[in-house]
Scaffold this motif. Structure first.
Motif, PDB file in Angstrom:
ATOM      1  N   ARG A 185      33.890  42.086  51.010  1.00 11.59           N
ATOM      2  CA  ARG A 185      32.726  42.342  50.158  1.00 11.59           C
ATOM      3  C   ARG A 185      32.525  41.241  49.126  1.00 11.59           C
ATOM      4  NH1 ARG A 185      28.151  45.351  49.682  1.00 11.59           N
ATOM      5  NH2 ARG A 185      29.264  47.158  50.544  1.00 11.59           N
ATOM      6  N   ILE A 186      33.615  40.732  48.534  1.00  9.63           N
ATOM      7  CA  ILE A 186      33.496  39.723  47.482  1.00  9.63           C
ATOM      8  C   ILE A 186      34.016  38.357  47.938  1.00  9.63           C
ATOM      9  CG2 ILE A 186      33.603  41.427  45.642  1.00  9.63           C
ATOM     10  CD1 ILE A 186      36.532  40.780  45.250  1.00  9.63           C
ATOM     11  N   ASP A 239      34.482  50.339  50.982  1.00 11.21           N
ATOM     12  CA  ASP A 239      34.709  48.929  51.271  1.00 11.21           C
ATOM     13  C   ASP A 239      36.158  48.702  51.703  1.00 11.21           C
ATOM     14  OD1 ASP A 239      32.149  48.168  50.785  1.00 11.21           O
ATOM     15  OD2 ASP A 239      32.517  47.396  48.762  1.00 11.21           O
ATOM     16  N   GLN A 257      31.922  44.792  41.912  1.00 10.42           N
ATOM     17  CA  GLN A 257      30.900  44.968  42.937  1.00 10.42           C
ATOM     18  C   GLN A 257      31.381  45.780  44.135  1.00 10.42           C
ATOM     19  OE1 GLN A 257      29.404  41.103  44.047  1.00 10.42           O
ATOM     20  NE2 GLN A 257      28.981  40.489  41.936  1.00 10.42           N
ATOM     21  N   LEU A 258      32.672  46.122  44.164  1.00 11.03           N
ATOM     22  CA  LEU A 258      33.199  46.897  45.281  1.00 11.03           C
ATOM     23  C   LEU A 258      32.620  48.307  45.274  1.00 11.03           C
ATOM     24  CD1 LEU A 258      36.954  45.810  45.274  1.00 11.03           C
ATOM     25  CD2 LEU A 258      35.153  45.118  46.854  1.00 11.03           C
ATOM     26  N   GLN A 259      32.341  48.815  46.465  1.00  8.06           N
ATOM     27  CA  GLN A 259      31.752  50.136  46.617  1.00  8.06           C
ATOM     28  C   GLN A 259      32.689  51.031  47.414  1.00  8.06           C
ATOM     29  OE1 GLN A 259      27.897  49.578  48.403  1.00  8.06           O
ATOM     30  NE2 GLN A 259      27.242  48.081  46.862  1.00  8.06           N
TER      31      GLN A 259
END
Length: 474
Positions: free
Chosen positions: A206-207, A264, A259-261
């Motif tokens: 994700r990042i 993820d 920003q992690l959801q």
């Protein structure tokens, strides 16, 4: 050459010519005393190319800094020097910010490159751990017992409801058993692990994170990459494994963890296999709330990421929670604390006397083999004592170690204080030497050329040690 034209009657040099034929003439007077010459029309030319009274002049005709008269020490003198000092301090602060953002990133990139090679070599020498043991009570199997009541029966002729008798099963124990955890001795755990060594590879799609995890969360450890809390289980083991990382400096690996959801993927590769965690949530806590990285359920494998919050500050901590997805991961292992290293031994109050050690044939004193247990002890600490390791999770001693590492803030590295003082003194000495050279030879550029490189190098080490005084995972 700049000259000033003044009408007759103004102050002019004593050797200026008189008016011709009674008509006023313009006399050109220099802004400084100098040699003069005159033409037939009465115009005076002042030559600025010669030194006056032995003083050196600039190309613009000004007296050089080193030949000027000292300024009077009034309020303007002190305000001017204060302004110069503030400008110098501001430049140093901007330079320090640049070092934090870019200089530290270069250091971490070099360390990560080295760690990548080391970890790849380690992976090539081991085979993934597998549960090639007989599962049983001592294997650490995690079982959830689901009780289902036996159905009641109805007598069709009488219509009575018959309850099950004692000789009939009243409940059915259905074992929903997770695969047994791999014992510590069957896992690929280096027994000579030291802080700063590579222990795993962390990937967060994700990042865009792809870094090597190192052992330890001290300042020197986190300079090399994300660090693992030694007082928590390793990734891929039962319990809560915690990892800290920078958000501002040293490559800022955890810059975008906010920003992690939920859902993820967090992938961790260890010497025992690949373990996939799924994000379950995040929170913001105070630095003293270390409970978020302590183990609360020793039968579940969790992974927690922590870093400073907000970015550029250490006021709070951001915490990312995740849980192991066993269907996509290698077999989970039994936990081990502090990498199986023995606990630190308190230093004796007195210096012990000499020991009578046996000597070899060559006359050299034979030393005690550190791999041989003494008095029945275990040279690897808790590495093979999985029962005690599991019992330690959540204990007061372990939680105190987690609390100390989690809440490290400003000035957490006292060893940096003396280094900051030493490199600060070196910086001052270099600046004074460069100034003395400029004054001796009356050339600013000469002092700058001599002092620039050593000053820059000393400034780098000064910033490096000042950075040690900041929170470790800033």
């Amino acid at each position: 050459m700049t000259e000033i034209e003044t009408p007759q009657g103004s102050r002019a040099p004593r050797d200026a010519p008189a008016a011709l034929n009674g008509e006023p003439t313009l006399t050109r007077v220099s802004s400084r005393p100098a040699a003069t010459t005159s033409d037939t029309d009465g115009t005076v030319h002042i030559d600025r190319s010669d030194p006056v009274n032995g003083r050196q002049l600039t190309r613009g005709g000004r007296v050089r800094k080193w030949d000027r008269e000292p300024l009077p020490k009034d309020w303007r003198f002190y305000v001017g020097n204060l302004g110069k000092t503030l400008i110098a301090v501001g430049l140093l602060m901007f330079s320090f910010v640049g070092y934090q953002l870019y200089g530290t990133a270069i250091e971490t990139a070099a360390a990560q490159s080295e760690l990548e090679d080391e970890f790849a070599q380690q992976l090539s020498l081991v085979e993934p751990a597998a549960p090639d043991f007989v599962a049983g009570a001592d294997s650490g199997a995690v079982s959830d017992v689901v009780t289902t009541d036996a159905p009641e029966t109805v007598d069709v002729s009488t219509g009575e409801v018959d309850a099950p008798g004692e000789d009939e099963p009243t409940a059915s124990d259905v074992d929903v058993t997770e695969p047994a955890a791999v014992p510590v001795e069957a896992q690929n755990i280096p027994i000579d692990l030291e802080n700063g060594d590579a222990i795993a590879k962390l990937e967060i799609p994700r990042i865009g994170l792809n870094d090597i995890i190192v052992a330890g969360v001290e300042t020197g450890d986190l300079k090399r990459g994300p660090g693992h809390f030694p007082d928590t289980p390793l990734p891929g083991q039962l319990g809560n494994s915690a990892i800290a990382g920078h958000r501002t400096t040293y490559g800022q690996p955890f810059r975008n963890v906010d920003q992690l959801q939920i859902g993820d993927e967090i992938r961790v590769t260890t010497l025992s296999g690949v373990f996939v965690y799924k994000v379950t949530g995040q929170t913001i806590v105070e630095p003293s709330e270390y409970e978020v990285v302590a183990t609360t359920n020793p039968n579940v494998a969790n992974l927690t990421l922590t870093s400073c919050h907000p970015v550029f500050t250490a006021r709070q901590r951001i915490v990312i929670f995740s849980e192991l997805d066993r269907t996509e991961s290698a077999p989970v292992g039994q936990p081990v604390i502090n990498y199986g290293r023995p606990d630190a031994v308190e230093a004796p109050s007195e210096i012990p006397g000499d020991l009578d050690l046996p000597t070899g044939d060559d006359g050299v004193d034979a030393t005690v083999d550190p791999t041989v247990p003494v008095d029945g002890g275990d040279s690897t600490g808790s590495l093979t004592d999985e029962a005690s390791a599991a019992d330690q999770l959540g204990s007061v001693a372990v939680n105190e170690g987690i609390a100390d590492a989690f809440s490290d803030g400003w000035f957490s590295d006292p060893g940096a204080n003396s280094q900051v003082g030493i490199w600060g003194a070196i910086l001052g000495a270099i600046a004074i030497a460069a100034y003395a050279i400029s004054r001796r030879f009356r050339r600013d550029l000469l002092g700058l050329a001599v002092g620039l490189i050593p000053f820059t190098l000393a400034l780098y080490f000064f910033f490096q040690n000042v950075n040690r005084l900041l929170p470790p995972n800033l």
